[in-house]
Design a protein around this motif. Structure first.
Motif, PDB file in Angstrom:
ATOM      1  N   GLN A 132       5.655  83.151 -44.808  1.00  0.00           N
ATOM      2  CA  GLN A 132       7.290  81.882 -44.743  1.00  0.00           C
ATOM      3  C   GLN A 132       7.798  82.480 -44.209  1.00  0.00           C
ATOM      4  OE1 GLN A 132       7.018  79.333 -47.528  1.00  0.00           O
ATOM      5  NE2 GLN A 132       4.846  79.430 -47.479  1.00  0.00           N
ATOM      6  N   LEU A 133       8.882  84.061 -44.476  1.00  0.00           N
ATOM      7  CA  LEU A 133       9.133  83.883 -43.697  1.00  0.00           C
ATOM      8  C   LEU A 133       9.200  83.658 -41.907  1.00  0.00           C
ATOM      9  CD1 LEU A 133      10.023  87.724 -44.902  1.00  0.00           C
ATOM     10  CD2 LEU A 133      11.832  85.619 -45.568  1.00  0.00           C
ATOM     11  N   ARG A 134       8.313  84.107 -41.798  1.00  0.00           N
ATOM     12  CA  ARG A 134       7.587  83.976 -39.751  1.00  0.00           C
ATOM     13  C   ARG A 134       7.722  82.130 -39.524  1.00  0.00           C
ATOM     14  NH1 ARG A 134       2.065  84.685 -39.549  1.00  0.00           N
ATOM     15  NH2 ARG A 134       1.415  82.561 -39.888  1.00  0.00           N
ATOM     16  N   ASP A 135       7.115  81.193 -40.779  1.00  0.00           N
ATOM     17  CA  ASP A 135       6.467  79.437 -40.463  1.00  0.00           C
ATOM     18  C   ASP A 135       8.153  78.818 -40.519  1.00  0.00           C
ATOM     19  OD1 ASP A 135       4.010  80.523 -39.948  1.00  0.00           O
ATOM     20  OD2 ASP A 135       3.269  79.946 -41.125  1.00  0.00           O
ATOM     21  N   ASN A 136       8.524  79.426 -41.745  1.00  0.00           N
ATOM     22  CA  ASN A 136       9.720  78.799 -42.357  1.00  0.00           C
ATOM     23  C   ASN A 136      10.817  78.951 -42.702  1.00  0.00           C
ATOM     24  OD1 ASN A 136       7.089  76.585 -42.921  1.00  0.00           O
ATOM     25  ND2 ASN A 136       7.133  78.278 -44.009  1.00  0.00           N
ATOM     26  N   TYR A 137      11.120  79.976 -42.429  1.00  0.00           N
ATOM     27  CA  TYR A 137      13.043  80.642 -42.717  1.00  0.00           C
ATOM     28  C   TYR A 137      13.351  81.723 -42.438  1.00  0.00           C
ATOM     29  CZ  TYR A 137      11.404  77.781 -47.264  1.00  0.00           C
ATOM     30  OH  TYR A 137      10.693  76.911 -48.493  1.00  0.00           O
ATOM     31  N   GLY A 138      14.467  81.495 -42.266  1.00  0.00           N
ATOM     32  CA  GLY A 138      15.007  82.801 -40.922  1.00  0.00           C
ATOM     33  C   GLY A 138      15.940  83.969 -41.651  1.00  0.00           C
ATOM     34  N   SER A 139      15.558  83.760 -43.195  1.00  0.00           N
ATOM     35  CA  SER A 139      15.861  85.432 -43.993  1.00  0.00           C
ATOM     36  C   SER A 139      15.427  85.391 -45.490  1.00  0.00           C
ATOM     37  CB  SER A 139      17.504  85.087 -43.605  1.00  0.00           C
ATOM     38  OG  SER A 139      17.965  84.091 -44.988  1.00  0.00           O
ATOM     39  N   LEU A 140      15.923  86.574 -45.805  1.00  0.00           N
ATOM     40  CA  LEU A 140      15.145  86.099 -46.989  1.00  0.00           C
ATOM     41  C   LEU A 140      15.999  85.652 -48.183  1.00  0.00           C
ATOM     42  CD1 LEU A 140      12.523  88.136 -48.548  1.00  0.00           C
ATOM     43  CD2 LEU A 140      14.586  90.291 -48.198  1.00  0.00           C
ATOM     44  N   GLU A 141      17.186  85.533 -48.060  1.00  0.00           N
ATOM     45  CA  GLU A 141      18.099  84.608 -48.553  1.00  0.00           C
ATOM     46  C   GLU A 141      17.765  83.198 -48.816  1.00  0.00           C
ATOM     47  OE1 GLU A 141      19.324  86.986 -46.926  1.00  0.00           O
ATOM     48  OE2 GLU A 141      19.490  88.594 -47.933  1.00  0.00           O
ATOM     49  N   SER A 142      17.894  81.827 -47.672  1.00  0.00           N
ATOM     50  CA  SER A 142      17.165  81.664 -47.118  1.00  0.00           C
ATOM     51  C   SER A 142      15.797  81.300 -47.777  1.00  0.00           C
ATOM     52  CB  SER A 142      17.382  80.783 -45.894  1.00  0.00           C
ATOM     53  OG  SER A 142      16.142  81.471 -45.331  1.00  0.00           O
ATOM     54  N   LEU A 143      14.799  81.824 -47.251  1.00  0.00           N
ATOM     55  CA  LEU A 143      13.254  82.118 -48.826  1.00  0.00           C
ATOM     56  C   LEU A 143      13.851  82.099 -49.879  1.00  0.00           C
ATOM     57  CD1 LEU A 143      10.092  83.791 -48.422  1.00  0.00           C
ATOM     58  CD2 LEU A 143      10.991  83.565 -50.341  1.00  0.00           C
ATOM     59  N   ALA A 144      14.652  82.182 -50.358  1.00  0.00           N
ATOM     60  CA  ALA A 144      14.873  83.052 -51.956  1.00  0.00           C
ATOM     61  C   ALA A 144      15.355  80.837 -52.129  1.00  0.00           C
ATOM     62  CB  ALA A 144      15.589  83.755 -52.525  1.00  0.00           C
ATOM     63  N   GLU A 145      16.176  80.780 -51.391  1.00  0.00           N
ATOM     64  CA  GLU A 145      16.874  79.301 -52.172  1.00  0.00           C
ATOM     65  C   GLU A 145      15.867  78.786 -51.447  1.00  0.00           C
ATOM     66  OE1 GLU A 145      20.204  76.697 -49.866  1.00  0.00           O
ATOM     67  OE2 GLU A 145      20.366  78.566 -49.624  1.00  0.00           O
ATOM     68  N   GLY A 146      14.959  78.777 -50.384  1.00  0.00           N
ATOM     69  CA  GLY A 146      14.161  76.958 -50.180  1.00  0.00           C
ATOM     70  C   GLY A 146      13.108  77.114 -50.985  1.00  0.00           C
ATOM     71  N   LEU A 147      12.907  78.293 -51.628  1.00  0.00           N
ATOM     72  CA  LEU A 147      11.751  78.190 -52.592  1.00  0.00           C
ATOM     73  C   LEU A 147      11.646  77.610 -54.371  1.00  0.00           C
ATOM     74  CD1 LEU A 147       8.735  81.104 -51.039  1.00  0.00           C
ATOM     75  CD2 LEU A 147       8.733  78.440 -51.021  1.00  0.00           C
ATOM     76  N   ASP A 148      13.183  78.051 -54.477  1.00  0.00           N
ATOM     77  CA  ASP A 148      14.291  77.866 -55.598  1.00  0.00           C
ATOM     78  C   ASP A 148      13.437  79.398 -55.940  1.00  0.00           C
ATOM     79  OD1 ASP A 148      15.718  77.238 -57.448  1.00  0.00           O
ATOM     80  OD2 ASP A 148      14.058  76.200 -58.149  1.00  0.00           O
ATOM     81  N   ILE A 149      13.855  80.250 -55.536  1.00  0.00           N
ATOM     82  CA  ILE A 149      13.037  81.759 -56.169  1.00  0.00           C
ATOM     83  C   ILE A 149      15.235  82.182 -56.592  1.00  0.00           C
ATOM     84  CG2 ILE A 149      12.845  84.343 -55.846  1.00  0.00           C
ATOM     85  CD1 ILE A 149      10.208  82.569 -54.201  1.00  0.00           C
TER      86      ILE A 149
END
Length: 61
Positions: free
Chosen positions: A17-34
């Motif tokens: 997910q970080l490699r393909d979709n998100y530029g940071s851990l924070e954006s991953l959490a926000e994007g996946l609604d975690i």
């Protein structure tokens, strides 16, 4: 969003997910609604396996 429970699958999922979709851990959490608690738990499980998030590489190493 339910994160994988198996630690190896969690590692693979997070790094993909970080490699393909998100530029940071924070954006991953926000994007996946975690929630912050869910993210902290996932990071702790990966840390127990010896992996830590490297912001410069944007992955768990």
């Amino acid at each position: 969003m339910m994160l994988p429970q198996d630690p190896i699958i969690l590692l693979s999922y997070m790094n993909t997910q970080l490699r393909d979709n998100y530029g940071s851990l924070e954006s991953l959490a926000e994007g996946l609604d975690i929630s912050t608690d869910e993210l902290d738990e996932a990071v702790s499980r990966l840390k127990e396996m010896g992996y830590a998030y490297d912001a410069a590489q944007n992955k768990f190493v």
